[in-house]
Design a protein around this motif. Structure first.
Motif, short mmCIF file in Angstrom:
data_model
loop_
_atom_site.label_atom_id
_atom_site.label_comp_id
_atom_site.label_asym_id
_atom_site.label_seq_id
_atom_site.Cartn_x
_atom_site.Cartn_y
_atom_site.Cartn_z
N ILE A 95 0.84 -1.20 0.00
CA ILE A 95 0.00 0.00 0.00
C ILE A 95 0.87 1.24 0.00
O ILE A 95 0.62 2.19 -0.74
N HIS A 98 2.50 2.05 -3.38
CA HIS A 98 1.60 2.37 -4.49
C HIS A 98 0.63 3.48 -4.09
O HIS A 98 -0.59 3.27 -4.07
N ASN A 100 -0.33 5.89 -5.74
CA ASN A 100 -1.23 6.23 -6.84
C ASN A 100 -2.47 5.34 -6.86
O ASN A 100 -3.53 5.73 -7.37
N VAL A 101 -2.35 4.15 -6.28
CA VAL A 101 -3.47 3.21 -6.23
C VAL A 101 -4.21 3.32 -4.91
O VAL A 101 -5.44 3.19 -4.86
N PHE A 102 -3.45 3.55 -3.83
CA PHE A 102 -4.03 3.67 -2.49
C PHE A 102 -3.77 5.08 -1.96
O PHE A 102 -2.74 5.32 -1.34
N PRO A 103 -4.69 6.02 -2.23
CA PRO A 103 -4.48 7.42 -1.80
C PRO A 103 -4.31 7.54 -0.30
O PRO A 103 -4.83 6.73 0.47
N TRP A 116 9.69 4.08 -6.74
CA TRP A 116 9.61 2.86 -5.94
C TRP A 116 10.78 2.78 -4.96
O TRP A 116 10.59 2.49 -3.78
#
Length: 259
Positions: A95, A98, A100-103, A116
């Motif tokens: 989480i 990422h 951008n996936v998990f604000p 990364w």
């Protein structure tokens, strides 16, 4: 992916194996004694992937999962951590890496976009003093070579174009030939390592994993040699009775069958 996956039956099996009335072999295992099996199971997963064998991949992934549960059980027995800790940690890590996936909690807050590696460096236990820190010395040599080069490349220690990479390979092969001509055994090994290292660097430019490439070639060799062996065994002759040309003809047959 299905939800509510139940891993408890496997946890219970390992607990039973480790119990006083459990398996004599399992009861005496340690992290160190299990090390070789983790490595072996991982390579068997890779082999199943290379062979596109989904049935075997399913089985081998189970064997790797068993190793994870077993090590976690040992750690819990010693009070170090539990399997749930392992699951929680890796979930939190993914989480965090990422965003951008998990604000984050405040989506309106303007935040720097991290790479990364930058996100990884922020995590507890990932503080690195040196560029090459974090690359395990226990990795297979080909994997380690690629990771060392990738790390160095990220800070600018890399060629800007492909031509000198090819030139370096030729240079290292030339130096290996010189060592061979001088019959210098120690230097031959050093130069052989340099040849491999330069080839890994070349492959990296083409986005090829040297470890994966060599594994595929090993698998191919096994398959083709098995055909050669079958041909010899089906004859009334021994290996010594065949010329290299005859054995090579069997090898070519194996190549044709692959097509």
């Amino acid at each position: 992916m299905k939800k509510n996956i139940d891993i408890q039956p496997l946890v219970d099996v390992v607990a039973k194996l480790r119990a006083p009335d459990g398996c004599p072999w399992d009861k005496v295992q340690t992290h160190e004694s299990l090390r070789r099996y983790f490595i072996e199971e991982t390579y068997e997963v890779v082999d199943a992937i290379d062979n596109k064998d989904m049935h075997n991949l399913r089985e081998e992934l189970g064997d790797v999962l068993l190793q994870v549960v077993f090590h976690s059980s040992l750690a819990e027995e010693s009070g170090s951590f539990s399997l749930q800790d392992v699951i929680n940690d890796v979930t939190e890590k993914m989480i965090h890496r990422h965003p951008n996936v998990f604000p984050q909690d405040n989506p309106e807050k303007e935040e720097k976009i991290y790479t990364w590696d930058e996100l990884k460096a922020q995590e507890k236990g990932n503080i690195r003093k040196n560029v090459l820190d974090g690359i395990s010395k226990g990795l297979p040599a080909l994997v380690a070579a690629q990771k060392l080069q990738e790390k160095a490349g990220k800070v600018g220690f890399d060629w800007d174009e492909l031509e000198p990479v090819w030139a370096k390979v030729s240079e290292e092969i030339g130096e290996f030939k010189e060592a061979v001509a001088k019959k210098d055994r120690e230097n031959m090994e050093k130069e052989a390592g340099d040849v491999l290292f330069s080839l890994i660097n070349l492959f990296r430019w083409y986005k090829i994993s040297g470890e994966n490439a060599l594994n595929r070639t090993n698998t191919k060799f096994r398959r083709r040699f098995s055909h050669v062996e079958a041909c010899v065994n089906q004859s009334d002759r021994s290996w010594e009775d065949f010329s290299l040309a005859e054995l090579d003809a069997f090898w070519e047959e194996a190549k044709v069958q692959e097509k």
